[in-house]
Design a protein around this motif. Structure first.
Motif, PDB file in Angstrom:
ATOM      1  N   PRO A 105       0.643  -1.081  -0.183  1.00  0.00           N
ATOM      2  CA  PRO A 105      -0.043  -0.057  -0.043  1.00  0.00           C
ATOM      3  C   PRO A 105       0.945   1.181   0.138  1.00  0.00           C
ATOM      4  O   PRO A 105       2.121   1.138   0.263  1.00  0.00           O
ATOM      5  CB  PRO A 105      -0.796  -0.007   1.463  1.00  0.00           C
ATOM      6  N   PRO A 106       0.236   2.458  -0.476  1.00  0.00           N
ATOM      7  CA  PRO A 106       1.037   3.385  -0.426  1.00  0.00           C
ATOM      8  C   PRO A 106       1.492   3.915   1.006  1.00  0.00           C
ATOM      9  O   PRO A 106       0.668   3.561   1.784  1.00  0.00           O
ATOM     10  CB  PRO A 106       0.150   4.562  -1.011  1.00  0.00           C
ATOM     11  N   GLY A 107       2.707   4.402   1.142  1.00  0.00           N
ATOM     12  CA  GLY A 107       3.164   4.858   2.381  1.00  0.00           C
ATOM     13  C   GLY A 107       4.481   5.384   2.526  1.00  0.00           C
ATOM     14  O   GLY A 107       5.350   5.017   1.500  1.00  0.00           O
ATOM     15  N   THR A 108       5.005   5.478   3.783  1.00  0.00           N
ATOM     16  CA  THR A 108       6.485   5.766   4.102  1.00  0.00           C
ATOM     17  C   THR A 108       7.112   4.564   4.647  1.00  0.00           C
ATOM     18  O   THR A 108       6.644   3.904   5.521  1.00  0.00           O
ATOM     19  CB  THR A 108       6.561   7.115   4.971  1.00  0.00           C
ATOM     20  N   TYR A 109       8.074   4.088   4.068  1.00  0.00           N
ATOM     21  CA  TYR A 109       8.666   2.916   4.508  1.00  0.00           C
ATOM     22  C   TYR A 109      10.373   3.281   4.778  1.00  0.00           C
ATOM     23  O   TYR A 109      10.785   4.213   4.400  1.00  0.00           O
ATOM     24  CB  TYR A 109       8.687   1.772   3.438  1.00  0.00           C
ATOM     25  N   TYR A 110      11.179   2.184   5.437  1.00  0.00           N
ATOM     26  CA  TYR A 110      12.473   2.705   5.376  1.00  0.00           C
ATOM     27  C   TYR A 110      13.295   1.240   5.377  1.00  0.00           C
ATOM     28  O   TYR A 110      12.739   0.032   5.758  1.00  0.00           O
ATOM     29  CB  TYR A 110      13.081   3.179   6.800  1.00  0.00           C
ATOM     30  N   VAL A 111      14.447   1.125   5.030  1.00  0.00           N
ATOM     31  CA  VAL A 111      15.392   0.152   4.753  1.00  0.00           C
ATOM     32  C   VAL A 111      16.577   0.541   5.427  1.00  0.00           C
ATOM     33  O   VAL A 111      17.137   1.450   5.068  1.00  0.00           O
ATOM     34  CB  VAL A 111      15.451  -0.525   3.316  1.00  0.00           C
ATOM     35  N   ASP A 112      17.198  -0.406   6.106  1.00  0.00           N
ATOM     36  CA  ASP A 112      18.306  -0.553   6.910  1.00  0.00           C
ATOM     37  C   ASP A 112      19.410  -1.168   6.091  1.00  0.00           C
ATOM     38  O   ASP A 112      19.369  -2.341   5.658  1.00  0.00           O
ATOM     39  CB  ASP A 112      18.350  -1.163   8.039  1.00  0.00           C
ATOM     40  N   ILE A 125      23.212   2.310   7.442  1.00  0.00           N
ATOM     41  CA  ILE A 125      22.469   3.638   6.728  1.00  0.00           C
ATOM     42  C   ILE A 125      21.128   3.388   6.496  1.00  0.00           C
ATOM     43  O   ILE A 125      20.713   2.371   6.090  1.00  0.00           O
ATOM     44  CB  ILE A 125      23.054   3.783   5.431  1.00  0.00           C
ATOM     45  N   ARG A 126      20.123   3.841   7.254  1.00  0.00           N
ATOM     46  CA  ARG A 126      18.769   4.101   7.157  1.00  0.00           C
ATOM     47  C   ARG A 126      18.298   4.878   6.024  1.00  0.00           C
ATOM     48  O   ARG A 126      18.429   6.149   6.121  1.00  0.00           O
ATOM     49  CB  ARG A 126      18.017   4.198   8.533  1.00  0.00           C
ATOM     50  N   VAL A 127      17.382   4.272   5.161  1.00  0.00           N
ATOM     51  CA  VAL A 127      16.970   5.146   3.989  1.00  0.00           C
ATOM     52  C   VAL A 127      15.495   4.989   4.304  1.00  0.00           C
ATOM     53  O   VAL A 127      14.807   4.009   4.111  1.00  0.00           O
ATOM     54  CB  VAL A 127      17.593   4.532   2.583  1.00  0.00           C
ATOM     55  N   ARG A 128      14.742   6.397   4.082  1.00  0.00           N
ATOM     56  CA  ARG A 128      13.374   6.343   4.321  1.00  0.00           C
ATOM     57  C   ARG A 128      12.748   6.789   2.675  1.00  0.00           C
ATOM     58  O   ARG A 128      13.590   7.712   2.329  1.00  0.00           O
ATOM     59  CB  ARG A 128      12.959   7.237   5.462  1.00  0.00           C
ATOM     60  N   VAL A 277      12.608   9.108  -5.553  1.00  0.00           N
ATOM     61  CA  VAL A 277      13.957   9.470  -5.129  1.00  0.00           C
ATOM     62  C   VAL A 277      13.926  10.670  -4.232  1.00  0.00           C
ATOM     63  O   VAL A 277      14.352  10.761  -3.492  1.00  0.00           O
ATOM     64  CB  VAL A 277      14.718   9.496  -6.424  1.00  0.00           C
ATOM     65  N   ASP A 278      13.078  11.676  -4.900  1.00  0.00           N
ATOM     66  CA  ASP A 278      12.778  13.133  -4.123  1.00  0.00           C
ATOM     67  C   ASP A 278      12.659  12.914  -2.793  1.00  0.00           C
ATOM     68  O   ASP A 278      12.698  13.501  -1.687  1.00  0.00           O
ATOM     69  CB  ASP A 278      11.852  14.126  -4.821  1.00  0.00           C
ATOM     70  N   SER A 279      11.765  11.925  -2.329  1.00  0.00           N
ATOM     71  CA  SER A 279      11.202  11.424  -1.071  1.00  0.00           C
ATOM     72  C   SER A 279      12.362  11.254  -0.187  1.00  0.00           C
ATOM     73  O   SER A 279      11.953  10.972   1.205  1.00  0.00           O
ATOM     74  CB  SER A 279       9.865  10.446  -1.021  1.00  0.00           C
ATOM     75  N   ILE A 280      13.439  10.724  -0.530  1.00  0.00           N
ATOM     76  CA  ILE A 280      14.267   9.808   0.332  1.00  0.00           C
ATOM     77  C   ILE A 280      15.184  10.773   1.417  1.00  0.00           C
ATOM     78  O   ILE A 280      15.226  11.732   1.298  1.00  0.00           O
ATOM     79  CB  ILE A 280      15.489   9.318  -0.699  1.00  0.00           C
ATOM     80  N   GLU A 281      15.097  10.084   2.443  1.00  0.00           N
ATOM     81  CA  GLU A 281      15.624  10.797   3.874  1.00  0.00           C
ATOM     82  C   GLU A 281      16.545   9.762   4.191  1.00  0.00           C
ATOM     83  O   GLU A 281      16.459   8.494   4.072  1.00  0.00           O
ATOM     84  CB  GLU A 281      14.657  11.353   4.906  1.00  0.00           C
ATOM     85  N   ILE A 282      17.911  10.097   4.629  1.00  0.00           N
ATOM     86  CA  ILE A 282      19.031   9.307   4.959  1.00  0.00           C
ATOM     87  C   ILE A 282      19.223   9.589   6.467  1.00  0.00           C
ATOM     88  O   ILE A 282      19.647  10.741   6.946  1.00  0.00           O
ATOM     89  CB  ILE A 282      20.299   9.419   4.259  1.00  0.00           C
ATOM     90  N   ASP A 283      19.536   8.500   7.211  1.00  0.00           N
ATOM     91  CA  ASP A 283      20.032   8.579   8.347  1.00  0.00           C
ATOM     92  C   ASP A 283      21.280   7.583   8.667  1.00  0.00           C
ATOM     93  O   ASP A 283      21.508   6.582   7.910  1.00  0.00           O
ATOM     94  CB  ASP A 283      19.448   8.189   9.538  1.00  0.00           C
ATOM     95  N   TYR A 284      22.348   7.967   9.307  1.00  0.00           N
ATOM     96  CA  TYR A 284      23.574   6.959   9.370  1.00  0.00           C
ATOM     97  C   TYR A 284      23.623   6.759  11.017  1.00  0.00           C
ATOM     98  O   TYR A 284      23.627   7.574  11.980  1.00  0.00           O
ATOM     99  CB  TYR A 284      24.774   8.079   9.276  1.00  0.00           C
TER     100      TYR A 284
END
Length: 298
Positions: A105-112, A125-128, A277-284
Motif C-alpha cells: 500500500p502507499p506509504g512511507t517505509y525504511y530500509v536499513d 545507513i537507514r533510507v526512508r 527518489v525525491d522523497s528519500i531521507e537518510i540517517d547514518y
C-alpha cells in the motif's frame, strides 16, 4: 448618585475593559455578559445591608473575571485551553524488510543497509522513502519494484571490470573510497554509455549523479555493474539498454548508491520514479563498539 446609577457605571467601565483586553475564552466572556444589568424586584424586599453585600460580591467577581481577562490578553498570565488536539499523528515509517513479497500500500517505509564491517564496523545507513500505488517488495534486498520502473538502494564495494561477463572480474585495486572515485570509475565501465556526471546533494549529503545506459544485446542482458554489501551482493541492469540514473553519496565514511531506472515509459511515470527518489531521507546509524561502548566483550 444612587446605588443603582453607581452599579450601572461600574458595569459599563468593566465591560469597556473587557473589550480593550482583546481575545479571551468564550466561556469567560459569556460569564461577564450574563451578569444582569438590573436586580429583579421581588415581593419580599431585600434589606439594605444585604443589597450592599450582593453588590460588593458582584463587583469583586467582575474584578476577578475582567482582571484575569486583561492579564491574559496582555500575556501576563498563561492561558491553556482545555481542547482535544485533532491534528493527525505524523506518519511513522514502516520497516521494509518485515513486509511480505507483494504489492505494498502507499506509504512511507525504511530500509536499513548494513555497511559490511568495513571502515565503520557495523554502521547502518537507514533510507526512508515514500511509495505511491502499485509498488512492490521483492526478495532482492534494497530493490523497490514499480513494475516498469525500479529503484535500487545499495552500499557499493567495488566495480566489475567486464560488466557483461562471463567471469565478472572485480577491479584490482578496488575503486577508491569516495563518491567521486566511484563516479570516475563508472565512466570506464565496459559497454555502458555515459551521458553526464554532475555534482548533487540528497538530504544534505553530497555526491555525484551519473546518467548512463546499459549495454544492449542478448550477450549482456544481465550485465553486472557494482559489487555491493548484502544479498544478492551485486547491482545490475534489469533490461537491455536500460537508461539509469545513479546518485552516489558520501554518507559519513561510507558510500550510498541510489539507482533509479525504467523501461521506455511516459513522462508521468518518469515523474513518479523521481518523486520516489525525491522523497528519500537518510540517517547514518553509527557502529556500537563491543561491550556497548565500554570496549569490553559482550
Amino acid at each position: 448618585m444612587t446605588e443603582h446609577e453607581f452599579e450601572r457605571q461600574l458595569r459599563t467601565w468593566y465591560r469597556e475593559q473587557v473589550e480593550a483586553a482583546g481575545p479571551m475564552s468564550p466561556n469567560l466572556r459569556a460569564g461577564v455578559w450574563s451578569i444582569p444589568d438590573t436586580e429583579p424586584v421581588r415581593p419580599d424586599a431585600v434589606t439594605s445591608w444585604r443589597r450592599h453585600l450582593i453588590l460588593a460580591a458582584a463587583a469583586m467577581l467582575l474584578v476577578l473575571l475582567v482582571g484575569g481577562a486583561i492579564a491574559i490578553g496582555l500575556q501576563l498570565l498563561p492561558w491553556e485551553r482545555d481542547e482535544i488536539d485533532l491534528r493527525p499523528e505524523p506518519e511513522q515509517p514502516i520497516p521494509w524488510h518485515l513486509q511480505p513479497d507483494t504489492v505494498m500500500p502507499p506509504g512511507t517505509y525504511y530500509v536499513d543497509l548494513a555497511t559490511g564491517g568495513g571502515r565503520s564496523g557495523s554502521a547502518v545507513i537507514r533510507v526512508r522513502f515514500t511509495l505511491p500505488d502499485e509498488w512492490e517488495r521483492v526478495t532482492v534486498e534494497g530493490l523497490l519494484w514499480g513494475q516498469n520502473k525500479w529503484v535500487t538502494l545499495a552500499v557499493p564495494v567495488n566495480l566489475y571490470v567486464d560488466t557483461c561477463g562471463p567471469e565478472y572480474v572485480l577491479r584490482d585495486p578496488p575503486v577508491g573510497p569516495s563518491a567521486a572515485d566511484l563516479a570516475t570509475a563508472l565512466t570506464e565501465a565496459h559497454g555502458w554509455r555515459i551521458h553526464d556526471v554532475t555534482d548533487v546533494r540528497v538530504d544534505g549529503y553530497l555526491g555525484k549523479r551519473v546518467t548512463m545506459t546499459a549495454p544492449e544485446g542478448s550477450d549482456c542482458a544481465d550485465g553486472l555493474l557494482l559489487r555491493t554489501v548484502g544479498w544478492p551482493g551485486f547491482a545490475q541492469s534489469m533490461r537491455e539498454g536500460e537508461r539509469a540514473t545513479l546518485w552516489i553519496l558520501d554518507v559519513q565514511d561510507e558510500r550510498l548508491v541510489i539507482w533509479a531506472a525504467s523501461e521506455a515509459v511516459t513522462a508521468a511515470q518518469t515523474r513518479e520514479l523521481f518523486d520516489v527518489v525525491d522523497s528519500i531521507e537518510i540517517d547514518y546509524l553509527a557502529a556500537v563498539p563491543p561491550g556497548n561502548g565500554r570496549g569490553e566483550d559482550p
